[in-house]
Design a protein around this motif. Sequence first.
Motif, PDB file in Angstrom:
ATOM      1  N   MET A 210      86.598  -9.106 -49.893  1.00  0.00           N
ATOM      2  CA  MET A 210      87.517  -9.226 -50.849  1.00  0.00           C
ATOM      3  C   MET A 210      88.102 -10.520 -50.664  1.00  0.00           C
ATOM      4  SD  MET A 210      86.970  -7.385 -53.431  1.00  0.00           S
ATOM      5  CE  MET A 210      86.652  -5.459 -53.901  1.00  0.00           C
ATOM      6  N   PRO A 211      88.555 -11.322 -51.535  1.00  0.00           N
ATOM      7  CA  PRO A 211      89.363 -12.606 -51.628  1.00  0.00           C
ATOM      8  C   PRO A 211      90.734 -12.317 -50.794  1.00  0.00           C
ATOM      9  CG  PRO A 211      89.381 -12.371 -53.592  1.00  0.00           C
ATOM     10  CD  PRO A 211      88.527 -11.149 -53.164  1.00  0.00           C
ATOM     11  N   LEU A 212      91.276 -13.495 -50.136  1.00  0.00           N
ATOM     12  CA  LEU A 212      92.690 -13.120 -49.737  1.00  0.00           C
ATOM     13  C   LEU A 212      93.537 -13.056 -50.890  1.00  0.00           C
ATOM     14  CD1 LEU A 212      92.755 -15.943 -46.955  1.00  0.00           C
ATOM     15  CD2 LEU A 212      92.401 -13.770 -46.477  1.00  0.00           C
ATOM     16  N   GLY A 213      94.402 -12.265 -50.678  1.00  0.00           N
ATOM     17  CA  GLY A 213      95.551 -11.964 -51.722  1.00  0.00           C
ATOM     18  C   GLY A 213      95.169 -10.850 -52.783  1.00  0.00           C
ATOM     19  N   HIS A 214      93.876 -10.380 -52.435  1.00  0.00           N
ATOM     20  CA  HIS A 214      93.362  -9.058 -53.486  1.00  0.00           C
ATOM     21  C   HIS A 214      94.009  -7.776 -52.887  1.00  0.00           C
ATOM     22  CE1 HIS A 214      90.675  -6.872 -55.917  1.00  0.00           C
ATOM     23  NE2 HIS A 214      90.722  -6.276 -55.249  1.00  0.00           N
ATOM     24  N   ALA A 215      95.053  -7.432 -53.590  1.00  0.00           N
ATOM     25  CA  ALA A 215      95.625  -6.098 -53.205  1.00  0.00           C
ATOM     26  C   ALA A 215      94.530  -5.001 -53.686  1.00  0.00           C
ATOM     27  CB  ALA A 215      96.924  -5.995 -53.995  1.00  0.00           C
ATOM     28  N   PRO A 216      93.959  -4.042 -52.848  1.00  0.00           N
ATOM     29  CA  PRO A 216      93.144  -2.886 -53.443  1.00  0.00           C
ATOM     30  C   PRO A 216      93.615  -1.939 -54.238  1.00  0.00           C
ATOM     31  CG  PRO A 216      94.239  -2.407 -51.230  1.00  0.00           C
ATOM     32  CD  PRO A 216      94.750  -3.533 -51.685  1.00  0.00           C
ATOM     33  N   ARG A 217      92.677  -1.942 -55.097  1.00  0.00           N
ATOM     34  CA  ARG A 217      93.033  -0.948 -56.578  1.00  0.00           C
ATOM     35  C   ARG A 217      91.952   0.111 -56.258  1.00  0.00           C
ATOM     36  NH1 ARG A 217      90.963  -5.659 -60.222  1.00  0.00           N
ATOM     37  NH2 ARG A 217      89.658  -5.456 -58.360  1.00  0.00           N
ATOM     38  N   ALA A 218      92.276   1.406 -57.075  1.00  0.00           N
ATOM     39  CA  ALA A 218      91.464   2.490 -56.805  1.00  0.00           C
ATOM     40  C   ALA A 218      90.061   2.332 -57.007  1.00  0.00           C
ATOM     41  CB  ALA A 218      91.790   3.520 -57.852  1.00  0.00           C
ATOM     42  N   ARG A 219      89.560   1.451 -57.737  1.00  0.00           N
ATOM     43  CA  ARG A 219      88.201   1.172 -58.101  1.00  0.00           C
ATOM     44  C   ARG A 219      87.593   0.424 -56.722  1.00  0.00           C
ATOM     45  NH1 ARG A 219      89.568  -2.397 -62.410  1.00  0.00           N
ATOM     46  NH2 ARG A 219      89.485  -4.593 -61.812  1.00  0.00           N
ATOM     47  N   ASP A 220      88.523  -0.180 -55.849  1.00  0.00           N
ATOM     48  CA  ASP A 220      87.787  -0.894 -54.854  1.00  0.00           C
ATOM     49  C   ASP A 220      87.527  -0.155 -53.686  1.00  0.00           C
ATOM     50  OD1 ASP A 220      88.377  -3.622 -56.053  1.00  0.00           O
ATOM     51  OD2 ASP A 220      90.577  -3.483 -55.387  1.00  0.00           O
ATOM     52  N   PHE A 221      88.016   1.115 -53.548  1.00  0.00           N
ATOM     53  CA  PHE A 221      87.775   1.959 -52.558  1.00  0.00           C
ATOM     54  C   PHE A 221      86.188   2.644 -52.266  1.00  0.00           C
ATOM     55  CE2 PHE A 221      92.364   1.836 -52.539  1.00  0.00           C
ATOM     56  CZ  PHE A 221      92.691   1.527 -51.251  1.00  0.00           C
TER      57      PHE A 221
END
Length: 375
Positions: A210-221
Amino acid sequence: MGDRVDIQTSETTHLTDAERIDWLRLIRSDNVGPRTFRSLIRHFGSARTALQRLPDLARRGGADRPGRICSEEDARAELAASKRLGVTLLAPGEAGYPPRLATLDDAPPLLGVRGALDTLMRPIIAVVGSRNASGAGLKFAGTLSRDLGEAGFVIASGLARGIDQAAHRASIESGTVAVLAGGHDRIYPPEHQDLLAELIASGGAAISEMPLGHAPRARDFPRRNRLISGVALGVVVVEAAHRSGSLITARIAAEQGREVFAVPGSPLDPRAAGTNDLIKQGATLTTEAADVINAVEPIMERPIELREPDDQPLASEPEATDRARIVALLGPTPILLDDLIRMAGTTPAIVRTVLLELELAGRLERHGGGLVSLI
């Protein structure tokens, strides 16, 4: 044991500075995922040419307006910010890119790596499990990870609460890898920033696509979970309830051809329901590190060969009738690519090209196991 293993790959890669900028621009552009990235590179020969063709391909796929294309300025800014944080963006085949991850069809074209690169080149076992772990589960995860570390293995996990953090803490001295769901500057959960700093300072590493600054969301896990299993020889699930993220990791591991291990638990404990089911489905019952070591030793003796580029060709421009027929066969229910090709009555190249156009238009979703559906 791990120190005696010589991981070999069939090829190496080294991007020029200009190529790395172009690769970063392409993978950071709208609707370009790892598989689409590789199709574009294979068809057009370079990321720079693919970038020039993105608007036309998205238009042919039915996009109302072109998707955002990452600018050279933004790509250079991300590279500079990554460097300041100690993160290196690596391509498959470059030193520090986990060799087994590089063999996957959906391996990240550029992986953000922070910490000791040589740790990522050693044999890795993933240890995952419940966030709401029992005391017994936490103790076993720690013991297993420590024993595997002493046998020469690096431990990979997701830096989550519960089993993950127990596995990381027990293997700090021998080497551990944190696989992040967000950017390297958006650690989740926040209270594990100190743990991450400690494992990196002790010779471990952290990776993220993921790029810098990307806060993880449910679909990212779930997306992150494919990296946890992808870097590893096998995945050990210590505790997992039904429908847990750890079972997703186990399923993905099986799809990737990784070994799946499960620790049995009491039938009365819902945290063991998922692991007990995995054992019924054929996962290796695991009660000690030797169970894992004996299963993966034969795999370690075989050299790793990097995935060959996808040599399936694309068509220059499908006919409107072919495109309409393929789109009509698609819907919200996932369908196998092979079935779609057969039903469309046209060439695989035309079907793959139409799917690429739809994906770049934001109209197609790809699922595991070669399944696709319309969004």
